[in-house]
Design an enzyme around this catalytic site. Structure first.
Site, PDB file in Angstrom:
ATOM      1  N   ASN A 126      -6.074  10.244  -0.292  1.00 54.73           N
ATOM      2  CA  ASN A 126      -5.683  10.015   1.225  1.00 54.73           C
ATOM      3  C   ASN A 126      -6.441   8.987   1.501  1.00 54.73           C
ATOM      4  O   ASN A 126      -7.888   8.919   1.778  1.00 54.73           O
ATOM      5  CB  ASN A 126      -6.014  11.359   1.862  1.00 54.73           C
ATOM      6  CG  ASN A 126      -5.903  11.338   3.273  1.00 54.73           C
ATOM      7  OD1 ASN A 126      -5.233  10.204   3.837  1.00 54.73           O
ATOM      8  ND2 ASN A 126      -5.997  12.218   3.994  1.00 54.73           N
ATOM      9  N   LYS A 160      -6.408   7.609   4.435  1.00 47.94           N
ATOM     10  CA  LYS A 160      -6.579   7.537   5.734  1.00 47.94           C
ATOM     11  C   LYS A 160      -6.227   6.224   6.246  1.00 47.94           C
ATOM     12  O   LYS A 160      -5.451   5.431   6.110  1.00 47.94           O
ATOM     13  CB  LYS A 160      -7.883   7.995   6.134  1.00 47.94           C
ATOM     14  CG  LYS A 160      -8.353   9.301   5.410  1.00 47.94           C
ATOM     15  CD  LYS A 160      -9.495  10.269   5.858  1.00 47.94           C
ATOM     16  CE  LYS A 160      -9.511  11.312   5.149  1.00 47.94           C
ATOM     17  NZ  LYS A 160     -10.595  12.257   5.355  1.00 47.94           N
ATOM     18  N   HIS A 172      -2.759  17.271   9.196  1.00 48.35           N
ATOM     19  CA  HIS A 172      -4.296  17.078   8.722  1.00 48.35           C
ATOM     20  C   HIS A 172      -5.010  17.135   9.711  1.00 48.35           C
ATOM     21  O   HIS A 172      -4.878  17.043  10.952  1.00 48.35           O
ATOM     22  CB  HIS A 172      -4.472  15.637   8.260  1.00 48.35           C
ATOM     23  CG  HIS A 172      -5.681  15.339   7.434  1.00 48.35           C
ATOM     24  ND1 HIS A 172      -6.673  15.121   8.144  1.00 48.35           N
ATOM     25  CD2 HIS A 172      -5.823  15.387   6.260  1.00 48.35           C
ATOM     26  CE1 HIS A 172      -7.741  15.102   7.479  1.00 48.35           C
ATOM     27  NE2 HIS A 172      -7.385  15.175   5.881  1.00 48.35           N
ATOM     28  N   GLU A 197      -7.665  15.910  10.951  1.00 47.23           N
ATOM     29  CA  GLU A 197      -8.016  14.852  11.774  1.00 47.23           C
ATOM     30  C   GLU A 197      -7.001  14.555  12.621  1.00 47.23           C
ATOM     31  O   GLU A 197      -7.242  14.350  14.060  1.00 47.23           O
ATOM     32  CB  GLU A 197      -8.326  13.355  10.780  1.00 47.23           C
ATOM     33  CG  GLU A 197      -9.497  13.516  10.387  1.00 47.23           C
ATOM     34  CD  GLU A 197      -9.659  12.631   9.078  1.00 47.23           C
ATOM     35  OE1 GLU A 197      -8.611  12.107   8.514  1.00 47.23           O
ATOM     36  OE2 GLU A 197     -10.715  13.062   8.217  1.00 47.23           O
ATOM     37  N   GLU A 219      -8.528  22.832   3.412  1.00 47.00           N
ATOM     38  CA  GLU A 219      -9.408  21.843   3.676  1.00 47.00           C
ATOM     39  C   GLU A 219     -10.255  22.404   4.818  1.00 47.00           C
ATOM     40  O   GLU A 219      -9.869  22.132   6.078  1.00 47.00           O
ATOM     41  CB  GLU A 219      -8.755  20.567   4.064  1.00 47.00           C
ATOM     42  CG  GLU A 219      -8.010  19.908   2.860  1.00 47.00           C
ATOM     43  CD  GLU A 219      -7.836  18.265   3.286  1.00 47.00           C
ATOM     44  OE1 GLU A 219      -8.395  17.578   2.350  1.00 47.00           O
ATOM     45  OE2 GLU A 219      -7.481  17.889   4.420  1.00 47.00           O
ATOM     46  N   GLY A 268     -15.084  14.758   4.877  1.00 46.53           N
ATOM     47  CA  GLY A 268     -15.904  13.701   5.086  1.00 46.53           C
ATOM     48  C   GLY A 268     -17.339  13.870   5.346  1.00 46.53           C
ATOM     49  O   GLY A 268     -18.088  12.839   6.119  1.00 46.53           O
ATOM     50  N   SER A 271     -14.866  16.737   0.766  1.00 51.80           N
ATOM     51  CA  SER A 271     -16.098  15.965   0.142  1.00 51.80           C
ATOM     52  C   SER A 271     -15.980  16.173  -1.380  1.00 51.80           C
ATOM     53  O   SER A 271     -16.951  16.498  -1.938  1.00 51.80           O
ATOM     54  CB  SER A 271     -17.143  16.649   0.646  1.00 51.80           C
ATOM     55  OG  SER A 271     -17.249  16.214   2.245  1.00 51.80           O
TER      56      SER A 271
HETATM   57  P1  PGA Z   1     -13.143  13.678   2.246  1.00 55.17           P
HETATM   58  O1  PGA Z   1     -11.475  13.849   2.767  1.00 55.17           O
HETATM   59  O2  PGA Z   1     -12.825  13.874   0.594  1.00 55.17           O
HETATM   60  O3  PGA Z   1     -13.402  12.244   2.809  1.00 55.17           O
HETATM   61  O4  PGA Z   1     -13.991  14.758   2.592  1.00 55.17           O
HETATM   62  C1  PGA Z   1     -10.659  14.973   2.379  1.00 55.17           C
HETATM   63  C2  PGA Z   1      -9.510  14.853   3.499  1.00 55.17           C
HETATM   64  O5  PGA Z   1      -9.689  14.677   4.608  1.00 55.17           O
HETATM   65  O6  PGA Z   1      -8.133  14.834   2.989  1.00 55.17           O
END
Ligand code: PGA
Length: 255
Positions: free
Chosen positions: A9, A11, A98, A100, A171, A177, A218
């Site tokens: 992803n 983003k 997601h 976010e 997640e 992140g 992460s």
């Molecule tokens: P990350 O993001 O690996 O940077 O934690 C995962 C995601 O948001 O799908």
């Protein structure tokens, strides 16, 4: 054993030029099925880079997905993108709900439900539905309930036909992140809970044949081996560590 899937992803972290450069590196690293070690690889770039990235991936084993979709098929919805458009652009996957988007755009599970229905009813795209608890929810000991509720809200009343595939990405929001990784045993337990909630809705056969439950938050090339032993994890959704082709390659090899 289900085929494992590792999804990148990207983003909104790369501009168009950077996205296409990284796409070329991915296409080289995963030139054919042998290079993936029998795993499925999908990349979700920004919408504006989808078509060109798809062309770059075409000769390789990399498939393409989108980071979002709107729940109506067509109409006066300024700024949105439809499932038909994604299909035309060559997408085989789409991320739904997601965290976010839940955080910054106030998306909720009612919207995730509508999006899921549209994707299943009007395309051959495989939905990647995200669920996960916040830190507060984790600490309040309501975590299991929160996840089960998210699944029921999203999947309640949804019909899954026998040829359709669905991916659930667990997640935990506090792990996205942040560099804070879940304990592998905890991820395993959560995947069991998700599996059980889905079995309640669709029955064991459908879940075993048509659903994959993957983990995200992460994951990187250093901690991926912790997840490789876990039976309940059918793949990974990778954000930060997918921005370097070599790191992502190591993750794919490591799971
Ligand atoms: P990350 O993001 O690996 O940077 O934690 C995962 C995601 O948001 O799908």
């Amino acid at each position: 054993m289900k085929q494992k899937i590792i999804i990148a992803n990207w983003k909104m972290k790369l501009n168009i030029k950077e996205s296409l450069e990284l796409a070329r590196e991915y296409a080289q690293k995963f030139a054919d099925e042998a290079a993936t070690g029998g795993k499925e690889i999908a990349v979700c770039p920004a919408n504006i880079a989808l078509r060109e990235a798809k062309d770059i991936f075409a000769p390789s084993a990399v498939k393409i997905g989108a980071q979002n979709v709107f729940w109506e098929e067509q109409g006066a919805f300024t700024g949105e993108i439809s499932v038909t458009m994604l299909e035309e652009a060559g997408c085989q996957y789409v991320i739904i709900g997601h965290s976010e988007r839940r955080q910054y755009l106030l998306e909720n599970y009612e919207m995730a439900h509508l999006k899921l229905k549209t994707v299943l009813d009007h395309s051959n795209i495989i939905p990647i539905v995200c669920v996960g608890e916040s830190l507060k929810e984790k600490e309040s000991d309501r975590r299991d309930y929160v996840i089960i509720d998210q699944i029921q809200q999203t999947f309640g009343g949804v019909q899954i036909l026998s040829q359709q595939q669905v991916i659930i990405a667990y997640e935990p929001i506090w792990a996205i992140g942040t560099g804070q990784v879940i304990k592998p045993a905890d991820a395993d337990t959560m995947h069991e809970i998700i599996h059980a909630a889905l079995v309640d809705l669709f029955g064991i056969d459908v879940i075993n044949k048509q659903f994959r439950i993957i983990y995200g938050g992460s994951v990187d090339s250093a901690n991926v081996s912790d997840f490789s032993q876990l039976d309940n994890i059918d793949g990974l959704l990778v954000g930060g560590a997918s921005l370097k082709a070599e790191d992502f390659y190591k993750i794919v090899k490591g799971i």
